[in-house]
Design an enzyme around this catalytic site. Structure first.
Site, mmCIF file in Angstrom:
data_model
loop_
_atom_site.group_PDB
_atom_site.id
_atom_site.type_symbol
_atom_site.label_atom_id
_atom_site.label_comp_id
_atom_site.label_asym_id
_atom_site.label_seq_id
_atom_site.Cartn_x
_atom_site.Cartn_y
_atom_site.Cartn_z
ATOM 1 N N LYS A 298 0.522 -0.995 -0.055
ATOM 2 C CA LYS A 298 -0.114 -0.379 -0.031
ATOM 3 C C LYS A 298 0.764 0.684 -0.100
ATOM 4 O O LYS A 298 0.233 2.195 -0.557
ATOM 5 C CB LYS A 298 -0.601 0.168 1.244
ATOM 6 N N ASN B 220 -4.846 2.371 -1.286
ATOM 7 C CA ASN B 220 -5.805 1.335 -1.521
ATOM 8 C C ASN B 220 -5.813 1.290 -2.979
ATOM 9 O O ASN B 220 -6.543 0.094 -3.318
ATOM 10 C CB ASN B 220 -6.684 0.800 -0.396
ATOM 11 N N ASP C 137 -11.167 3.033 2.230
ATOM 12 C CA ASP C 137 -10.931 2.995 3.809
ATOM 13 C C ASP C 137 -12.256 4.058 4.282
ATOM 14 O O ASP C 137 -12.683 3.805 4.627
ATOM 15 C CB ASP C 137 -9.780 2.178 4.388
ATOM 16 N N GLY D 160 -7.168 2.138 18.807
ATOM 17 C CA GLY D 160 -5.798 1.550 17.751
ATOM 18 C C GLY D 160 -5.611 2.740 16.817
ATOM 19 O O GLY D 160 -5.965 3.648 17.121
ATOM 20 N N ARG E 174 3.472 5.206 17.683
ATOM 21 C CA ARG E 174 2.935 5.368 16.941
ATOM 22 C C ARG E 174 1.157 5.797 16.945
ATOM 23 O O ARG E 174 0.825 6.936 15.961
ATOM 24 C CB ARG E 174 2.294 3.519 16.346
HETATM 25 P P1 NAP Z 1 -1.970 -2.613 11.686
HETATM 26 O O1 NAP Z 1 -2.101 -1.261 11.310
HETATM 27 O O2 NAP Z 1 -1.661 -3.701 11.524
HETATM 28 O O3 NAP Z 1 -2.486 -2.062 13.217
HETATM 29 C C1 NAP Z 1 -2.730 -2.562 14.111
HETATM 30 C C2 NAP Z 1 -3.439 -1.468 15.486
HETATM 31 O O4 NAP Z 1 -3.551 -2.350 16.670
HETATM 32 C C3 NAP Z 1 -1.592 -0.808 15.907
HETATM 33 O O5 NAP Z 1 -2.603 0.402 16.457
HETATM 34 C C4 NAP Z 1 -1.764 -2.089 16.528
HETATM 35 O O6 NAP Z 1 -1.306 -1.725 17.798
HETATM 36 C C5 NAP Z 1 -2.920 -2.273 17.095
HETATM 37 N N1 NAP Z 1 -2.894 -3.188 18.201
HETATM 38 C C6 NAP Z 1 -2.871 -5.291 17.485
HETATM 39 N N2 NAP Z 1 -2.991 -5.867 18.912
HETATM 40 C C7 NAP Z 1 -3.575 -5.250 20.092
HETATM 41 C C8 NAP Z 1 -3.198 -5.278 21.477
HETATM 42 N N3 NAP Z 1 -3.165 -6.991 21.280
HETATM 43 N N4 NAP Z 1 -3.412 -4.938 22.219
HETATM 44 C C9 NAP Z 1 -4.209 -3.350 21.794
HETATM 45 N N5 NAP Z 1 -3.792 -3.205 20.426
HETATM 46 C C10 NAP Z 1 -3.467 -3.892 19.527
HETATM 47 O O7 NAP Z 1 -3.675 -2.941 11.276
HETATM 48 P P2 NAP Z 1 -4.575 -2.510 10.401
HETATM 49 O O8 NAP Z 1 -4.615 -2.625 8.635
HETATM 50 O O9 NAP Z 1 -5.069 -1.551 10.942
HETATM 51 O O10 NAP Z 1 -6.201 -3.286 10.607
HETATM 52 C C11 NAP Z 1 -6.944 -3.402 11.982
HETATM 53 C C12 NAP Z 1 -7.588 -3.837 12.433
HETATM 54 O O11 NAP Z 1 -9.069 -3.234 11.320
HETATM 55 C C13 NAP Z 1 -7.799 -5.335 11.360
HETATM 56 O O12 NAP Z 1 -8.253 -6.539 12.516
HETATM 57 C C14 NAP Z 1 -8.535 -5.341 10.195
HETATM 58 O O13 NAP Z 1 -8.724 -7.273 9.642
HETATM 59 C C15 NAP Z 1 -9.942 -4.531 10.156
HETATM 60 N N6 NAP Z 1 -9.847 -4.136 9.562
HETATM 61 C C16 NAP Z 1 -10.880 -3.860 8.731
HETATM 62 C C17 NAP Z 1 -11.363 -3.379 7.117
HETATM 63 C C18 NAP Z 1 -12.204 -2.700 7.324
HETATM 64 O O14 NAP Z 1 -13.028 -2.918 6.270
HETATM 65 N N7 NAP Z 1 -13.462 -3.195 7.983
HETATM 66 C C19 NAP Z 1 -10.235 -2.583 6.914
HETATM 67 C C20 NAP Z 1 -9.125 -2.769 7.343
HETATM 68 C C21 NAP Z 1 -8.625 -2.681 8.210
HETATM 69 P P3 NAP Z 1 0.833 -0.823 18.039
HETATM 70 O O15 NAP Z 1 0.881 -0.919 17.040
HETATM 71 O O16 NAP Z 1 1.308 -1.653 19.427
HETATM 72 O O17 NAP Z 1 1.311 -2.783 17.415
#
Ligand code: NAP
Length: 286
Positions: free
Chosen positions: A71, A92, A107, A131, A161
């Site tokens: 991305k 995206n 998004d 998050g 972050r």
């Molecule tokens: P990402 O860039 O990896 O970010 C994940 C975030 O969650 C980071 O801030 C991370 O913190 C935090 N995190 C992960 N595990 C954690 C925990 N155990 N406790 C506290 N914080 C935690 O992922 P993303 O792409 O943003 O995706 C996040 C979620 O959104 C996923 O489940 C994905 O499937 C969903 N999503 C949905 C859509 C939709 O269209 N509905 C689109 C995109 C993503 P750190 O920085 O500390 O690691």
């Protein structure tokens, strides 16, 4: 499926991995329902430069979705990048228009459309993000740039972050933005915010029984949007429903962001219900 012939236009998703992508099901169902001569395929791509040279060389290539890990890297191969994608710092969606490749991000606006469709106004709202990853970044920029919210608060576990996102939002948008620590500040923040947007992977399959927000913190006035869509209803969503909150499912953002892509590539209003049904069917088969 409709007949594929010499005029068929190609759309795709590129990423690595892409095997679990729901986009082919959504877009092909939409093309078929409107009898459009398009096809949408999933390509696992390691050689991004080679992929982009190939796509650019094929006149029938119309556009593509871009997912992890490409991305950000894809931006160097595009002719134009729309302002929202520039501000967020990633793309995206790629659309071919007049032989130029334009990058955009759907998004955040997809999430805005999900709120709009649920009849929930964002005007004057206090929005709490749980998050600080890529998905929160995209939605926070759309809310900050396009909605008249009162404030955005970003809570995360990794302070660097959170700070990077908050600094970017303050520098590039007019929104009032605050930051905090997910463990230390969650309880207080829940008392002072209307809309909760869950953007961590907590609660995602196979950890279906996990939730980042204890259910006793939820009040009926809260509107809860969980970005996770596997499972369709996370533990947080089920708890919010039990407490009388309005909820928006992650599925809605997924489908609405795809409708924006579809409309860019075809110029035709997207069949939202067809796309939603295709995703639900696929998720129920998993
Ligand atoms: P990402 O860039 O990896 O970010 C994940 C975030 O969650 C980071 O801030 C991370 O913190 C935090 N995190 C992960 N595990 C954690 C925990 N155990 N406790 C506290 N914080 C935690 O992922 P993303 O792409 O943003 O995706 C996040 C979620 O959104 C996923 O489940 C994905 O499937 C969903 N999503 C949905 C859509 C939709 O269209 N509905 C689109 C995109 C993503 P750190 O920085 O500390 O690691």
């Amino acid at each position: 499926m409709h007949l594929i012939d010499a005029s068929t236009q190609l759309c795709a998703v590129i990423g690595n991995p892409v095997e679990h992508s729901l986009s082919p099901a959504m877009h092909n169902a939409a093309f078929e329902s409107l009898n459009l001569n398009y096809v949408y395929l999933a390509f696992r791509v390691e050689d991004l430069a080679g992929c982009m040279a190939g796509m650019r060389a094929m006149a029938s290539f119309r556009g593509m979705s871009v997912t992890i890990p490409h991305k950000i890297a894809i931006m160097q191969y595009l002719d134009d990048i729309e302002p929202m994608a520039q501000h967020v710092g990633c793309v995206n969606t790629v659309t071919r228009e007049n032989d130029r490749l334009t990058g955009s991000i759907t998004d955040g606006v997809g999430a805005l459309r999900a709120f709009e469709q649920a009849g929930i106004s964002l005007d004057g709202r206090r929005i709490l993000f749980v998050g600080a990853g890529g998905a929160v970044r995209a939605v926070a920029f759309a809310f900050a740039e396009l909605a008249r919210v009162d404030r955005l608060t970003i809570l995360g576990r990794t302070s660097a972050r959170v700070a990077a996102l908050v600094n970017d939002l303050r520098a590039r948008t007019p929104a009032f933005v605050r930051s905090g620590d997910l463990s230390a500040d969650l309880a207080e923040a829940l008392t002072s915010h209307d809309i909760i947007i869950q953007g961590t992977p907590i609660g995602m399959f196979p950890h279906n029984e996990e939730s980042p927000i204890p259910s006793e913190f939820l009040r009926p006035e809260h509107i809860v949007f969980d970005m996770v869509y596997r499972p369709l209803k996370t533990r947080l969503v089920r708890a919010a429903e039990d407490r009388g909150c309005k909820v928006i499912l992650g599925l809605e953002m997924l489908v609405h962001q795809a409708t924006l892509q579809f409309e860019r590539w075809t110029g035709v209003p997207a069949p939202l219900d067809v796309m939603r049904a295709a995703v639900i069917q696929r998720l129920q088969q998993e």
